[in-house]
Design a protein around this motif. Structure first.
Motif, PDB file in Angstrom:
ATOM      1  N   VAL A   8       6.102  -4.138 -37.363  1.00 47.54           N
ATOM      2  CA  VAL A   8       7.220  -4.819 -37.805  1.00 47.54           C
ATOM      3  C   VAL A   8       8.393  -4.868 -36.666  1.00 47.54           C
ATOM      4  O   VAL A   8       9.037  -5.807 -36.661  1.00 47.54           O
ATOM      5  CB  VAL A   8       7.607  -3.772 -38.844  1.00 47.54           C
ATOM      6  N   ASP A   9       8.162  -3.894 -35.818  1.00 52.66           N
ATOM      7  CA  ASP A   9       9.149  -4.054 -34.616  1.00 52.66           C
ATOM      8  C   ASP A   9       8.863  -5.372 -33.859  1.00 52.66           C
ATOM      9  O   ASP A   9      10.021  -6.198 -33.548  1.00 52.66           O
ATOM     10  CB  ASP A   9       9.112  -2.806 -33.684  1.00 52.66           C
ATOM     11  N   ALA A  11       7.591  -8.066 -34.938  1.00 53.25           N
ATOM     12  CA  ALA A  11       7.771  -9.201 -35.883  1.00 53.25           C
ATOM     13  C   ALA A  11       9.078  -9.574 -35.519  1.00 53.25           C
ATOM     14  O   ALA A  11       9.696 -10.779 -35.586  1.00 53.25           O
ATOM     15  CB  ALA A  11       7.101  -8.732 -36.983  1.00 53.25           C
ATOM     16  N   TYR A  12      10.091  -8.584 -35.776  1.00 53.66           N
ATOM     17  CA  TYR A  12      11.310  -8.732 -36.069  1.00 53.66           C
ATOM     18  C   TYR A  12      12.007  -9.072 -34.671  1.00 53.66           C
ATOM     19  O   TYR A  12      13.086 -10.209 -34.532  1.00 53.66           O
ATOM     20  CB  TYR A  12      12.411  -7.724 -36.625  1.00 53.66           C
ATOM     21  N   ALA A  13      11.438  -8.725 -33.643  1.00 54.37           N
ATOM     22  CA  ALA A  13      12.051  -8.853 -32.377  1.00 54.37           C
ATOM     23  C   ALA A  13      11.601 -10.420 -31.848  1.00 54.37           C
ATOM     24  O   ALA A  13      12.466 -10.866 -31.116  1.00 54.37           O
ATOM     25  CB  ALA A  13      11.578  -8.028 -31.390  1.00 54.37           C
ATOM     26  N   THR A  14      10.857 -10.882 -32.374  1.00 48.50           N
ATOM     27  CA  THR A  14      10.353 -12.284 -32.242  1.00 48.50           C
ATOM     28  C   THR A  14      11.374 -13.347 -32.668  1.00 48.50           C
ATOM     29  O   THR A  14      11.399 -14.415 -31.908  1.00 48.50           O
ATOM     30  CB  THR A  14       9.047 -12.900 -32.626  1.00 48.50           C
ATOM     31  N   PHE A  15      12.312 -12.722 -33.441  1.00 49.42           N
ATOM     32  CA  PHE A  15      13.631 -13.737 -33.828  1.00 49.42           C
ATOM     33  C   PHE A  15      14.597 -13.961 -33.108  1.00 49.42           C
ATOM     34  O   PHE A  15      15.458 -14.741 -32.719  1.00 49.42           O
ATOM     35  CB  PHE A  15      13.909 -13.179 -35.323  1.00 49.42           C
ATOM     36  N   GLU A  19      17.296 -17.293 -31.872  1.00 47.48           N
ATOM     37  CA  GLU A  19      18.620 -16.831 -32.469  1.00 47.48           C
ATOM     38  C   GLU A  19      19.552 -16.635 -31.214  1.00 47.48           C
ATOM     39  O   GLU A  19      20.775 -17.484 -31.118  1.00 47.48           O
ATOM     40  CB  GLU A  19      18.861 -15.443 -33.129  1.00 47.48           C
ATOM     41  N   TYR A  80      16.023  -3.399 -48.333  1.00 45.54           N
ATOM     42  CA  TYR A  80      14.653  -3.753 -48.203  1.00 45.54           C
ATOM     43  C   TYR A  80      13.627  -2.863 -49.080  1.00 45.54           C
ATOM     44  O   TYR A  80      12.399  -3.222 -48.851  1.00 45.54           O
ATOM     45  CB  TYR A  80      14.408  -3.745 -46.655  1.00 45.54           C
ATOM     46  N   GLU A  93      13.162  -2.429 -38.088  1.00 46.71           N
ATOM     47  CA  GLU A  93      13.733  -3.655 -38.675  1.00 46.71           C
ATOM     48  C   GLU A  93      15.046  -4.154 -37.633  1.00 46.71           C
ATOM     49  O   GLU A  93      15.497  -5.159 -37.649  1.00 46.71           O
ATOM     50  CB  GLU A  93      14.311  -3.261 -40.086  1.00 46.71           C
ATOM     51  N   PHE A  96      15.322  -6.671 -34.119  1.00 50.69           N
ATOM     52  CA  PHE A  96      16.224  -8.211 -33.836  1.00 50.69           C
ATOM     53  C   PHE A  96      17.428  -7.869 -33.081  1.00 50.69           C
ATOM     54  O   PHE A  96      17.746  -8.511 -32.083  1.00 50.69           O
ATOM     55  CB  PHE A  96      16.212  -8.894 -35.189  1.00 50.69           C
ATOM     56  N   GLU A  97      18.193  -7.028 -33.557  1.00 52.18           N
ATOM     57  CA  GLU A  97      19.489  -6.791 -33.337  1.00 52.18           C
ATOM     58  C   GLU A  97      19.526  -6.355 -31.802  1.00 52.18           C
ATOM     59  O   GLU A  97      20.262  -6.571 -30.935  1.00 52.18           O
ATOM     60  CB  GLU A  97      20.269  -5.960 -33.852  1.00 52.18           C
TER      61      GLU A  97
END
Length: 134
Positions: A8-9, A11-15, A19, A80, A93, A96-97
């Motif tokens: 999950v970490d 996957a979210y980091a790939t965005f 951005e 979520y 999650e 990303f930030e």
């Protein structure tokens, strides 16, 4: 287990890089030397607003630290639908930030400091200077 949280970490980091490029191209993300906690928080708040994370509140705003709060009140559980007490999911999650803020300025950090999943009244992202940054 840990492998799932790592997935999950990642996957979210790939965005984050995509951005970051969008923010740079639009002029909303400046050069790293111009991006402190206030500027990074401004962009993150803009994204949260566009994504519909509800009413945002700024619990603290200074040149040293900004705390953005969202998802106040109901539902009492995670937005979520994460299991109550599953803090690891909340941290994953937030990858990303975390990664987006690091791209904005490697001397900053972003971390989840409150979470409904953990029993808090809201979710909170804190952006501040990374004490481990060189």
């Amino acid at each position: 287990g840990d492998e799932g949280y790592d997935l999950v970490d990642k996957a979210y980091a790939t965005f984050a890089p995509m951005e970051y490029e969008i923010g740079r191209a639009s002029g909303l993300i400046k050069d790293p030397a111009q991006m402190g906690p206030l500027e990074a928080a401004s962009y993150i708040s803009f994204m949260y607003d566009v994504a519909g994370r509800g009413i945002l509140s700024i619990a603290e705003a200074s040149d040293e630290r900004v705390r953005i709060q969202h998802f106040h009140g109901l539902p009492q559980t995670c937005y979520y639908l994460t299991r109550k007490g599953d803090w690891n999911m909340c941290v994953a999650e937030a990858a990303f930030e975390r990664d987006l803020v690091k791209l904005m300025n490697p001397k900053l950090r972003a971390r989840r400091t409150k979470g409904k999943v953990y029993g808090d009244y809201c979710c909170e992202l804190t952006i501040d200077w990374d004490p481990e940054a060189k």
